[in-house]
Design a protein around this motif. Structure first.
Motif, PDB file in Angstrom:
ATOM      1  N   ALA A 203      -9.282   1.430  -9.425  1.00 26.74           N
ATOM      2  CA  ALA A 203      -9.791   2.066  -8.209  1.00 26.74           C
ATOM      3  C   ALA A 203      -9.554   3.572  -8.228  1.00 26.74           C
ATOM      4  O   ALA A 203     -10.413   4.352  -7.807  1.00 26.74           O
TER       5      ALA A 203
ATOM      6  N   ARG B  10     -11.184   1.214  -3.267  1.00 22.44           N
ATOM      7  CA  ARG B  10     -10.188   0.144  -3.420  1.00 22.44           C
ATOM      8  C   ARG B  10     -10.717  -1.163  -2.837  1.00 22.44           C
ATOM      9  O   ARG B  10     -10.559  -2.230  -3.444  1.00 22.44           O
ATOM     10  N   ILE B  11     -11.362  -1.100  -1.684  1.00 24.60           N
ATOM     11  CA  ILE B  11     -11.941  -2.301  -1.085  1.00 24.60           C
ATOM     12  C   ILE B  11     -12.993  -2.895  -2.022  1.00 24.60           C
ATOM     13  O   ILE B  11     -13.033  -4.113  -2.251  1.00 24.60           O
TER      14      ILE B  11
ATOM     15  N   GLY C 111      -6.552  -1.060   0.883  1.00 26.92           N
ATOM     16  CA  GLY C 111      -7.283   0.173   0.627  1.00 26.92           C
ATOM     17  C   GLY C 111      -7.177   1.185   1.758  1.00 26.92           C
ATOM     18  O   GLY C 111      -6.762   2.331   1.544  1.00 26.92           O
TER      19      GLY C 111
ATOM     20  N   SER D 132     -12.510   6.288  -8.111  1.00 27.47           N
ATOM     21  CA  SER D 132     -12.507   7.174  -6.944  1.00 27.47           C
ATOM     22  C   SER D 132     -12.564   8.640  -7.361  1.00 27.47           C
ATOM     23  O   SER D 132     -13.356   9.426  -6.831  1.00 27.47           O
TER      24      SER D 132
ATOM     25  N   ASP E  21     -11.392  -4.405  -5.236  1.00 26.55           N
ATOM     26  CA  ASP E  21     -10.701  -5.652  -4.890  1.00 26.55           C
ATOM     27  C   ASP E  21     -11.712  -6.771  -4.653  1.00 26.55           C
ATOM     28  O   ASP E  21     -11.494  -7.926  -5.051  1.00 26.55           O
TER      29      ASP E  21
ATOM     30  N   ALA F  60       0.829  -1.210   0.000  1.00 28.07           N
ATOM     31  CA  ALA F  60       0.000   0.000   0.000  1.00 28.07           C
ATOM     32  C   ALA F  60       0.861   1.256   0.000  1.00 28.07           C
ATOM     33  O   ALA F  60       0.572   2.225  -0.714  1.00 28.07           O
TER      34      ALA F  60
ATOM     35  N   ASP G 199      -4.236  -0.943 -10.517  1.00 27.21           N
ATOM     36  CA  ASP G 199      -4.412   0.101  -9.506  1.00 27.21           C
ATOM     37  C   ASP G 199      -5.194   1.287 -10.067  1.00 27.21           C
ATOM     38  O   ASP G 199      -5.884   2.000  -9.322  1.00 27.21           O
TER      39      ASP G 199
ATOM     40  N   SER H  35      -9.861   4.740  -0.356  1.00 28.26           N
ATOM     41  CA  SER H  35      -9.793   3.526   0.467  1.00 28.26           C
ATOM     42  C   SER H  35     -11.040   2.666   0.310  1.00 28.26           C
ATOM     43  O   SER H  35     -10.953   1.433   0.205  1.00 28.26           O
TER      44      SER H  35
END
Length: 219
Positions: free
Chosen positions: A152, A167-168, A197, A156, A171, A132, A149, A164
């Motif tokens: 996300a 990202r969760i 994340g 975002s 994933d 991270a 990457d 964060s």
């Protein structure tokens, strides 16, 4: 937009490579615990298994499927917003594998595979945190970000939601789709989904200031 000097471009690329190296040290630690693939590679595994079973193509390998999915992400982003595609995006694709191979050799004497379960979990958590941290350096270098990457990051920024959380969610989608297609995951995958994340969300503003300190101010 102010045009960047050659010196600034070079500095940003060096910063990206530093971040990429740190991130892939984390990835290597994660892989060596053998507690489950990271979310994106669960997706890659699933696509690879499905394509292998349905086509029987001998040319297929995990690495080639990984590159194909990465190129697909880049192709989509070229339509959505090509400003995200930079030289660093391609450097991430090209350099990631060799960096992981190098760290795998360097860390071989640690014999992480022989650690106890709790020892492996600690190494795995450390690997996720390092991943991270390095990932946020790559992002803040603004020289380009790895295709997986970028998913996300773009969502975002376009949705104005916290990185964060996005990202969760991304994933989790990678894991779900990959698992349904035949990919494998374990406790390491779950830890990675819920840890990378939030940790990246903490490091993003910190590394923004650190990276800015190395970038020459333009006149």
């Amino acid at each position: 937009m102010q045009k960047r000097s050659k010196k600034e471009i070079l500095i940003r690329i060096v910063i990206l490579l530093v971040g990429l190296t740190i991130a892939h040290l984390g990835v290597t630690l994660f892989i060596l615990t053998n507690l489950g693939a990271d979310p994106f590679n669960v997706l890659v595994q699933g696509v690879y298994v499905t394509l292998s079973e349905t086509t029987g193509w001998a040319i297929l390998t995990h690495g080639r499927v990984h590159m194909a999915i990465s190129f697909l992400i880049i192709a989509i982003l070229l339509v959505v917003d090509r400003s995200y595609i930079k030289i660093g995006t391609f450097l991430c694709m090209i350099c990631g594998g060799p960096i992981i191979d190098g760290f795998t050799v360097l860390l071989a004497n640690l014999q992480i595979e022989s650690f106890s379960l709790w020892g492996k979990i600690i190494v795995l958590a450390l690997g996720c945190a390092i991943l991270a941290y390095g990932m946020t350096i790559v992002i803040q270098s603004d020289a380009g970000t790895g295709p997986n990457d970028l998913v996300a990051l773009v969502i975002s920024e376009k949705s104005h939601q916290k990185f964060s959380i996005i990202r969760i969610l991304t994933d989790a989608v990678f894991v779900l789709v990959g698992f349904l297609l035949g990919g494998k995951f374990g406790v390491g995958t779950i830890i990675c989904v819920f840890m990378v994340g939030p940790v990246a969300g903490i490091f993003l503003p910190i590394n923004k200031k650190i990276v800015a300190a190395f970038i020459p101010s333009g006149k």
